[in-house]
Design a protein around this motif. Structure first.
Motif, PDB file in Angstrom:
ATOM      1  N   LYS A   1      -7.302  13.413  -1.475  1.00  0.00           N
ATOM      2  CA  LYS A   1      -7.115  14.686  -2.170  1.00  0.00           C
ATOM      3  C   LYS A   1      -5.938  14.671  -3.135  1.00  0.00           C
ATOM      4  CE  LYS A   1      -9.070  17.680   1.425  1.00  0.00           C
ATOM      5  NZ  LYS A   1      -8.788  18.764   2.405  1.00  0.00           N
ATOM      6  N   LYS A   2      -5.080  13.630  -3.050  1.00  0.00           N
ATOM      7  CA  LYS A   2      -3.876  13.661  -3.879  1.00  0.00           C
ATOM      8  C   LYS A   2      -3.571  12.358  -4.596  1.00  0.00           C
ATOM      9  CE  LYS A   2      -0.943  12.610   0.139  1.00  0.00           C
ATOM     10  NZ  LYS A   2       0.111  13.112   1.054  1.00  0.00           N
ATOM     11  N   SER A   3      -4.331  11.291  -4.330  1.00  0.00           N
ATOM     12  CA  SER A   3      -3.983   9.989  -4.904  1.00  0.00           C
ATOM     13  C   SER A   3      -5.164   9.352  -5.622  1.00  0.00           C
ATOM     14  CB  SER A   3      -3.485   9.048  -3.789  1.00  0.00           C
ATOM     15  OG  SER A   3      -3.387   7.722  -4.270  1.00  0.00           O
ATOM     16  N   THR A   4      -4.982   9.072  -6.913  1.00  0.00           N
ATOM     17  CA  THR A   4      -6.016   8.345  -7.642  1.00  0.00           C
ATOM     18  C   THR A   4      -6.103   6.902  -7.157  1.00  0.00           C
ATOM     19  OG1 THR A   4      -4.366   7.947  -9.370  1.00  0.00           O
ATOM     20  CG2 THR A   4      -5.936   9.699  -9.761  1.00  0.00           C
ATOM     21  N   THR A   5      -4.976   6.326  -6.738  1.00  0.00           N
ATOM     22  CA  THR A   5      -4.989   4.965  -6.207  1.00  0.00           C
ATOM     23  C   THR A   5      -5.866   4.892  -4.959  1.00  0.00           C
ATOM     24  OG1 THR A   5      -2.747   4.579  -7.049  1.00  0.00           O
ATOM     25  CG2 THR A   5      -3.562   3.063  -5.376  1.00  0.00           C
TER      26      THR A   5
ATOM     27  N   ALA B   1       0.831  -1.209   0.000  1.00  0.00           N
ATOM     28  CA  ALA B   1       0.000   0.000   0.000  1.00  0.00           C
ATOM     29  C   ALA B   1       0.863   1.256   0.000  1.00  0.00           C
ATOM     30  CB  ALA B   1      -0.927  -0.010   1.218  1.00  0.00           C
ATOM     31  N   GLN B   2       1.903   1.264   0.838  1.00  0.00           N
ATOM     32  CA  GLN B   2       2.777   2.434   0.902  1.00  0.00           C
ATOM     33  C   GLN B   2       3.546   2.632  -0.401  1.00  0.00           C
ATOM     34  OE1 GLN B   2       2.618   4.641   3.396  1.00  0.00           O
ATOM     35  NE2 GLN B   2       0.982   3.275   4.119  1.00  0.00           N
ATOM     36  N   LYS B   3       3.980   1.536  -1.015  1.00  0.00           N
ATOM     37  CA  LYS B   3       4.675   1.633  -2.299  1.00  0.00           C
ATOM     38  C   LYS B   3       3.746   2.177  -3.380  1.00  0.00           C
ATOM     39  CE  LYS B   3       8.895   0.085  -1.539  1.00  0.00           C
ATOM     40  NZ  LYS B   3      10.084   0.974  -1.715  1.00  0.00           N
ATOM     41  N   LEU B   4       2.474   1.752  -3.365  1.00  0.00           N
ATOM     42  CA  LEU B   4       1.527   2.243  -4.359  1.00  0.00           C
ATOM     43  C   LEU B   4       1.317   3.744  -4.229  1.00  0.00           C
ATOM     44  CD1 LEU B   4      -1.198  -0.561  -4.389  1.00  0.00           C
ATOM     45  CD2 LEU B   4       0.233   0.143  -6.307  1.00  0.00           C
TER      46      LEU B   4
ATOM     47  N   ALA C   1      -2.830   5.326 -11.797  1.00  0.00           N
ATOM     48  CA  ALA C   1      -1.702   6.252 -11.890  1.00  0.00           C
ATOM     49  C   ALA C   1      -1.271   6.525 -13.322  1.00  0.00           C
ATOM     50  CB  ALA C   1      -0.502   5.734 -11.104  1.00  0.00           C
ATOM     51  N   VAL C   2      -1.682   5.688 -14.270  1.00  0.00           N
ATOM     52  CA  VAL C   2      -1.290   5.916 -15.660  1.00  0.00           C
ATOM     53  C   VAL C   2      -1.764   7.277 -16.141  1.00  0.00           C
ATOM     54  CG1 VAL C   2      -3.331   4.928 -16.779  1.00  0.00           C
ATOM     55  CG2 VAL C   2      -1.152   4.835 -17.939  1.00  0.00           C
ATOM     56  N   TYR C   3      -2.847   7.754 -15.579  1.00  0.00           N
ATOM     57  CA  TYR C   3      -3.397   9.026 -16.040  1.00  0.00           C
ATOM     58  C   TYR C   3      -2.700  10.225 -15.413  1.00  0.00           C
ATOM     59  CZ  TYR C   3      -6.790   5.605 -17.407  1.00  0.00           C
ATOM     60  OH  TYR C   3      -7.372   4.494 -17.951  1.00  0.00           O
ATOM     61  N   ARG C   4      -1.670   9.965 -14.615  1.00  0.00           N
ATOM     62  CA  ARG C   4      -0.981  11.058 -13.946  1.00  0.00           C
ATOM     63  C   ARG C   4       0.406  11.316 -14.526  1.00  0.00           C
ATOM     64  NH1 ARG C   4      -1.513  12.023  -7.899  1.00  0.00           N
ATOM     65  NH2 ARG C   4      -1.455  14.086  -8.833  1.00  0.00           N
ATOM     66  N   VAL C   5       0.825  10.567 -15.519  1.00  0.00           N
ATOM     67  CA  VAL C   5       2.119  10.820 -16.156  1.00  0.00           C
ATOM     68  C   VAL C   5       1.960  11.973 -17.131  1.00  0.00           C
ATOM     69  CG1 VAL C   5       3.974   9.883 -17.554  1.00  0.00           C
ATOM     70  CG2 VAL C   5       2.813   8.427 -15.918  1.00  0.00           C
TER      71      VAL C   5
ATOM     72  N   GLU D   1       2.884   6.398  -7.009  1.00  0.00           N
ATOM     73  CA  GLU D   1       2.004   7.323  -7.727  1.00  0.00           C
ATOM     74  C   GLU D   1       2.478   8.761  -7.568  1.00  0.00           C
ATOM     75  OE1 GLU D   1      -2.603   8.906  -7.896  1.00  0.00           O
ATOM     76  OE2 GLU D   1      -2.150   7.085  -6.764  1.00  0.00           O
ATOM     77  N   ALA D   2       2.931   9.105  -6.368  1.00  0.00           N
ATOM     78  CA  ALA D   2       3.446  10.460  -6.148  1.00  0.00           C
ATOM     79  C   ALA D   2       4.661  10.726  -7.028  1.00  0.00           C
ATOM     80  CB  ALA D   2       3.808  10.645  -4.672  1.00  0.00           C
ATOM     81  N   ILE D   3       5.525   9.714  -7.191  1.00  0.00           N
ATOM     82  CA  ILE D   3       6.697   9.860  -8.056  1.00  0.00           C
ATOM     83  C   ILE D   3       6.259  10.025  -9.504  1.00  0.00           C
ATOM     84  CG2 ILE D   3       8.713   8.659  -8.989  1.00  0.00           C
ATOM     85  CD1 ILE D   3       9.079   7.378  -6.217  1.00  0.00           C
ATOM     86  N   ILE D   4       5.366   9.148  -9.954  1.00  0.00           N
ATOM     87  CA  ILE D   4       4.912   9.174 -11.347  1.00  0.00           C
ATOM     88  C   ILE D   4       4.270  10.512 -11.694  1.00  0.00           C
ATOM     89  CG2 ILE D   4       3.181   8.193 -12.913  1.00  0.00           C
ATOM     90  CD1 ILE D   4       3.795   5.460 -11.558  1.00  0.00           C
ATOM     91  N   SER D   5       3.439  11.017 -10.795  1.00  0.00           N
ATOM     92  CA  SER D   5       2.727  12.260 -11.090  1.00  0.00           C
ATOM     93  C   SER D   5       3.663  13.460 -11.112  1.00  0.00           C
ATOM     94  CB  SER D   5       1.618  12.493 -10.065  1.00  0.00           C
ATOM     95  OG  SER D   5       2.157  12.647  -8.766  1.00  0.00           O
ATOM     96  N   GLY D   6       4.828  13.323 -10.495  1.00  0.00           N
ATOM     97  CA  GLY D   6       5.763  14.442 -10.467  1.00  0.00           C
ATOM     98  C   GLY D   6       6.801  14.423 -11.559  1.00  0.00           C
ATOM     99  N   LEU D   7       6.846  13.350 -12.359  1.00  0.00           N
ATOM    100  CA  LEU D   7       7.847  13.269 -13.417  1.00  0.00           C
ATOM    101  C   LEU D   7       7.479  14.198 -14.567  1.00  0.00           C
ATOM    102  CD1 LEU D   7       8.431   9.415 -13.490  1.00  0.00           C
ATOM    103  CD2 LEU D   7       9.887  11.157 -12.464  1.00  0.00           C
TER     104      LEU D   7
END
Length: 652
Positions: free
Chosen positions: A480-484, A417-420, A518-522, A424-430
């Motif tokens: 408020k910040k995670s689609t997952t 759960a923590q990795k997910l 998370a795919v929609y956050r890249v 996602e936070a990493i992916i959305s910030g790239l």
């Protein structure tokens, strides 16, 4: 010029037939077959036609492209069954060439094995409907009739000879390069090499270059020749050198010697480039960054990081193996107290070399182990503050990959759960997509599937462990910040209504997806619109086509606004009405003044989200000219809705 029936051409395109072969087949069919027999004639012909991937670039979004690439690798009969049932608009096939359900099962197996997508029948059929829509929206194609005739065997032979004459040197180089994969005993040694007098000086220069590059890298990296040969950044140079040695020993004709000279020139070019180690190259690439916006600079820095990671593949493992040889020195630690550790001079020298090459050595006192990771003082110095937090986090996360291997993971459920949430936070910030980001997205997706795989207890209810972890994920802050987190919240809500029973019906609730959220956050590029180059387009297209509330619920406010703007720009009134919060009837909504869009939205570069409360938010779209467009949203039933204002139709 020849313009065939579009439906038949679309059928061939969906089957993976190249433009040239489509033109040839359709021309022959038009000349020889009656209208009633055309479809069956084409079906019989395609068994002997090779599959081509040239059409992959015609798809607007990745999901369609990936699905189509899997379809065209199916056996011909199974491929035809899928295409005829789902993708082709043809009525003149009375019988399927294969069982449609078996073909669908085979396609689902391929999606799982090759792409990591574990989808249900309903989901893959939904994906196929989207793919069919894209194929049917292709423009009609026109073919040159005089280019469609079939060459005679003599003409084909002539063309092959011409091609060989024009490409002989290039092909020779490729073939010789392959020889470097042969056992070492088959490589001609310099001591016994017969070098033509005309090439003696070039050979000496090339050998000096090779020795110079090799010695430089051995000094800088602390790796020996055999180790360097296994590293991606050095192997091409070394293999090219070995290829030339082999080529000189076998060359007899002048054109073969000319090919060798071309290889030598290429080696000199590679030598100039490979003189720099990966960390030195990274430093230079960071120094060369130019860009008018933060996004452009972040993207270039991300690309530089991607090059560094690719170049050092295998390098970290070699350093890990070397430092592991000194773990006996950690036996001096008692109780995990690092203050007791004092490395030998030899160990410290190795640590210094590792650090100078963009890595750091971490000591794990409890395990009494060393761990080599990306980063460290030299790396951060080279990065020069240009990498954003997401890129740096992605760098450090490389040592934790893969999350899932062979459908198994060593992570506990809480760690997953923590990795997910973290990934996602990493992916959305790239800043933008590249191979490194795409590989990491696949890791996130595979972990997401594993996270939803085994959920029930002995009584076929959501297990207490899973339930507790889900509840820890769906906090107000995470939502408020995670689609997952929002996706898990939507599943949790529906299962709660079923008393958390896991059965075939409620399992469908869990697996109603085609890609991890998370795919929609890249982010694809600085300009978000139009969305035809965005992963978010996949979601917008799905929502517009099916208007399924479950597709909207996981989206964050800024993502909902992207979809909403896209629908306004494309005048998809019914879909916009479905997404928005409005008191108007649909007839009133449809008859508003929908202007032809000016695509002023092309200049939108940022979305800023502010929350007025847990169920009220404001998303401000910022334009390059400094203008701002505020959208109010309300959350109802766990779904964010833009509050419709007729002014929205005039903004873009």
């Amino acid at each position: 010029m020849f313009t065939p029936q579009k439906e038949l051409n679309d059928f061939l395109f969906a089957m993976g037939i190249s433009f040239e072969d489509r033109g040839r087949l359709l021309c022959e069919m038009d000349q020889n077959e009656s209208d009633t027999a055309k479809g069956k004639w084409l079906l019989n012909q395609i068994y002997d036609v090779p599959v081509s991937q040239e059409g992959k670039d015609e798809f607007i979004h990745y999901e369609d492209q990936e699905l189509w690439l899997e379809i065209i690798t199916l056996p011909t009969k199974a491929r035809a069954a899928i295409v005829l049932f789902y993708l082709a608009d043809l009525d003149d096939f009375s019988e399927m060439p294969a069982d449609k359900d078996e073909a669908l099962s085979l396609l689902m197996d391929q999606l799982r094995v090759n792409r990591g997508y574990e989808v249900t029948v309903d989901q893959v059929e939904k994906m196929l409907l989207l793919l069919a829509k894209g194929i049917k929206n292709r423009e009609a194609e026109t073919f040159e009739v005089n280019q469609l005739r079939t060459d005679s065997p003599q003409e084909k032979k002539s063309k092959k000879l011409v091609y060989f004459t024009g490409a002989a040197i290039l092909l020779f180089s490729i073939v010789i390069a392959l020889l470097t994969n042969q056992p070492g005993g088959q490589t001609i040694q310099l001591a016994t090499l017969r070098v033509p007098d005309s090439m003696e000086s070039e050979m000496q220069e090339m050998t000096r270059l090779k020795e110079s590059v090799l010695q430089s890298h051995m000094t800088k990296t602390g790796l020996n020749e055999a180790e360097l040969q296994s590293i991606d950044f050095f192997a091409p140079f070394y293999n090219e050198y070995e290829s030339i040695v082999n080529a000189i020993g076998q060359a007899e004709e002048e054109f073969e010697l000319e090919g060798v000279r071309m290889q030598m020139e290429r080696l000199m070019t590679i030598g100039d480039y490979v003189y720099n180690t990966p960390i030195e190259r990274f430093d230079q690439n960071i120094t060369d960054i130019q860009g008018e916006s933060d996004f452009e600079r972040e993207k270039q820095a991300g690309d530089a990081l991607n090059i560094f990671i690719d170049a050092t593949k295998g390098m970290r493992a070699l350093y890990q193996e070397k430092i592991d040889g000194y773990t006996y020195e950690l036996d001096q630690l008692s109780g995990g107290n690092l203050s007791e550790y004092s490395p030998s001079r030899e160990t410290q020298d190795l640590i210094d070399v590792i650090t100078q090459n963009g890595f750091e050595v971490v000591i794990l006192p409890e395990e009494k182990e060393y761990k080599v990771e990306y980063g460290g003082e030299k790396f951060m110095e080279a990065a020069g503050g240009q990498l954003n937090d997401a890129s740096i986090s992605l760098l450090y996360e490389q040592t934790s990959l893969p999350y899932v291997e062979e459908r198994e993971t060593d992570l506990s459920y809480e760690q997953m759960a923590q990795k997910l949430l973290g990934s996602e936070a990493i992916i959305s910030g790239l800043a933008g997509r590249n191979k490194l980001a795409d590989d990491y997205l696949l890791q996130h997706t595979q972990l997401f599937y594993a996270f939803l795989r085994e959920l029930s207890d002995d009584e076929n209810r959501l297990s207490s462990e899973v339930r507790a972890v889900w509840e820890s994920m769906i906090t107000t802050e995470n939502l408020k910040k995670s689609t997952t987190a929002r996706y898990i919240a939507a599943i949790y809500e529906e299962l709660e209504a079923q008393n958390f029973v896991i059965n075939p019906e409620t399992s469908e609730i869990i697996h109603r997806y085609t890609q991890a959220p998370a795919v929609y956050r890249v982010r694809e590029n600085e300009a978000y619109f139009p969305l035809d180059q965005q992963p978010m387009y996949e979601k917008a297209n799905m929502i517009a086509t099916f208007q399924d509330e479950f597709d909207v619920k996981p989206l964050l406010p800024d993502q909902v606004i992207q979809v909403y703007i896209q629908m306004i720009l494309t005048s998809e009134k019914e879909a916009a009405y479905f997404v928005a919060d409005t008191s108007l009837s649909y007839d009133e909504f449809e008859n508003l003044n929908w202007q032809i869009p000016s695509f002023h939205a092309d200049g939108i570069i940022q979305f800023k989200t502010d929350y007025d409360s847990d169920n009220a938010a404001r998303v401000t779209a910022v334009h390059t000219d400094g203008s701002e467009y505020p959208f109010e949203l309300v959350q109802e039933g766990g779904r964010w809705k833009p509050v419709f204002d007729p002014a929205h139709l005039t903004w873009f």
